[in-house]
Design a protein around this motif. Structure first.
Motif, PDB file in Angstrom:
ATOM      1  N   ASP A 148       0.662  -1.092  -0.130  1.00 44.68           N
ATOM      2  CA  ASP A 148      -0.356  -0.341   0.126  1.00 44.68           C
ATOM      3  C   ASP A 148       0.999   1.063  -0.200  1.00 44.68           C
ATOM      4  O   ASP A 148       0.468   2.255   0.543  1.00 44.68           O
ATOM      5  N   VAL A 149       1.355   2.037  -1.044  1.00 47.03           N
ATOM      6  CA  VAL A 149       2.271   2.477  -1.418  1.00 47.03           C
ATOM      7  C   VAL A 149       2.363   3.318  -2.420  1.00 47.03           C
ATOM      8  O   VAL A 149       2.148   2.310  -3.734  1.00 47.03           O
ATOM      9  N   VAL A 150       2.169   4.634  -3.027  1.00 49.85           N
ATOM     10  CA  VAL A 150       1.878   4.867  -3.864  1.00 49.85           C
ATOM     11  C   VAL A 150       3.598   6.219  -4.111  1.00 49.85           C
ATOM     12  O   VAL A 150       4.383   6.551  -2.883  1.00 49.85           O
ATOM     13  N   PHE A 151       4.322   6.358  -5.402  1.00 49.16           N
ATOM     14  CA  PHE A 151       5.769   6.608  -5.644  1.00 49.16           C
ATOM     15  C   PHE A 151       5.376   7.868  -6.849  1.00 49.16           C
ATOM     16  O   PHE A 151       4.644   7.436  -7.255  1.00 49.16           O
ATOM     17  N   GLU A 152       4.998   9.207  -6.406  1.00 49.06           N
ATOM     18  CA  GLU A 152       4.745   9.863  -7.173  1.00 49.06           C
ATOM     19  C   GLU A 152       5.435  10.954  -7.784  1.00 49.06           C
ATOM     20  O   GLU A 152       5.789  11.987  -7.056  1.00 49.06           O
ATOM     21  N   ASP A 153       5.748  11.000  -8.595  1.00 46.09           N
ATOM     22  CA  ASP A 153       7.070  11.796  -9.062  1.00 46.09           C
ATOM     23  C   ASP A 153       8.070  12.158  -8.498  1.00 46.09           C
ATOM     24  O   ASP A 153       8.981  12.884  -7.990  1.00 46.09           O
ATOM     25  N   CYS A 154       8.543  10.616  -7.974  1.00 47.81           N
ATOM     26  CA  CYS A 154       9.894  10.268  -7.688  1.00 47.81           C
ATOM     27  C   CYS A 154      10.453  10.254  -9.077  1.00 47.81           C
ATOM     28  O   CYS A 154      10.693  10.089 -10.139  1.00 47.81           O
ATOM     29  N   ASP A 155      12.788   9.908  -8.438  1.00 51.28           N
ATOM     30  CA  ASP A 155      13.266   8.884  -9.094  1.00 51.28           C
ATOM     31  C   ASP A 155      13.848   7.780  -8.481  1.00 51.28           C
ATOM     32  O   ASP A 155      14.601   8.596  -7.167  1.00 51.28           O
ATOM     33  N   LEU A 156      13.796   6.686  -8.994  1.00 48.32           N
ATOM     34  CA  LEU A 156      14.582   5.721  -8.428  1.00 48.32           C
ATOM     35  C   LEU A 156      15.208   4.974  -8.822  1.00 48.32           C
ATOM     36  O   LEU A 156      16.057   3.582  -9.299  1.00 48.32           O
TER      37      LEU A 156
END
Length: 215
Positions: free
Chosen positions: A74-82
């Motif tokens: 239950d995780v959201v990555f928004e506008d991230c850099d991985l």
């Protein structure tokens, strides 16, 4: 044709409190839950078997990180850099990646279920030996990505760039790539059986067989 399955969305409460990722080091076991982490850089982290649940990462850059056996629920990555993150063996369930850079990210041996990649850059990413169920790649380039010996069930590639993707030893039975584009794929004709393709793609695969196509 309407799909008979849908991806379960992350279950995240509203009004999440902001938190600093470094708080993960203040616990006996490496875990974080129920928080918003935003507008920061997380760099040079090396954490084994971290557990992250009910978290929103927004505008976060992960630089030179290694999270072996990471568990995301239950995780959201928004506008991230991985980009180039090491996520080998991760367990990823009910997770959304939106407008996120995953260039060269290593998902090898990971387990993904109910995962959405939307408008993400997955070029050169590694997903070899991964297991995926109910996963959607939506408008996300995957040029030269590696899906070697993956187990795919209910996986959809919608309007993706699949050029030079490696599907070696990976069955595409039941997989729909018809809306995506590529000039070349690494895939055996045996593993293509049961894959949904467009008419143009079918002509390309026929050319792989050495057939002369008469118009």
């Amino acid at each position: 044709m309407a799909k008979k399955w849908k991806i379960e969305q992350p279950k995240i409460p509203g009004n999440l409190p902001e938190m600093n990722f470094q708080e993960i080091h203040e616990r006996e076991e490496p875990y974080l839950t129920d928080c918003l982490i935003s507008n920061c850089v997380i760099e040079r982290e090396r954490i084994e078997r971290a557990e992250l649940s009910q978290i929103v990462f927004k505008n976060v850059t992960f630089s030179d990180v290694s999270f072996h056996r990471l568990e995301l629920l239950d995780v959201v990555f928004e506008d991230c850099d991985l980009s180039n993150a090491d996520l080998i063996g991760a367990i990823i369930h009910r997770v959304e990646f939106k407008n996120t850079k995953l260039l060269g990210t290593n998902f090898s041996e990971a387990s993904l279920e109910n995962v959405l990649f939307e408008n993400c850059n997955l070029n050169l990413s590694s997903l070899g030996y991964a297991s995926m169920k109910q996963v959607k790649f939506d408008h996300s380039p995957l040029r030269s990505a590696d899906f070697y010996e993956c187990r795919l069930a209910k996986v959809l590639f919608e309007h993706c760039d699949l050029n030079e993707v490696n599907f070696g030893e990976t069955s595409l039975k039941g997989i729909d790539i018809s809306s995506s584009t590529f000039e070349q794929l690494t895939v055996s004709l045996e593993d293509l059986k049961g894959c949904t393709v467009s008419q143009d793609q079918a002509l390309g695969f026929a050319a792989m067989l050495g057939l002369n196509i008469k118009s």
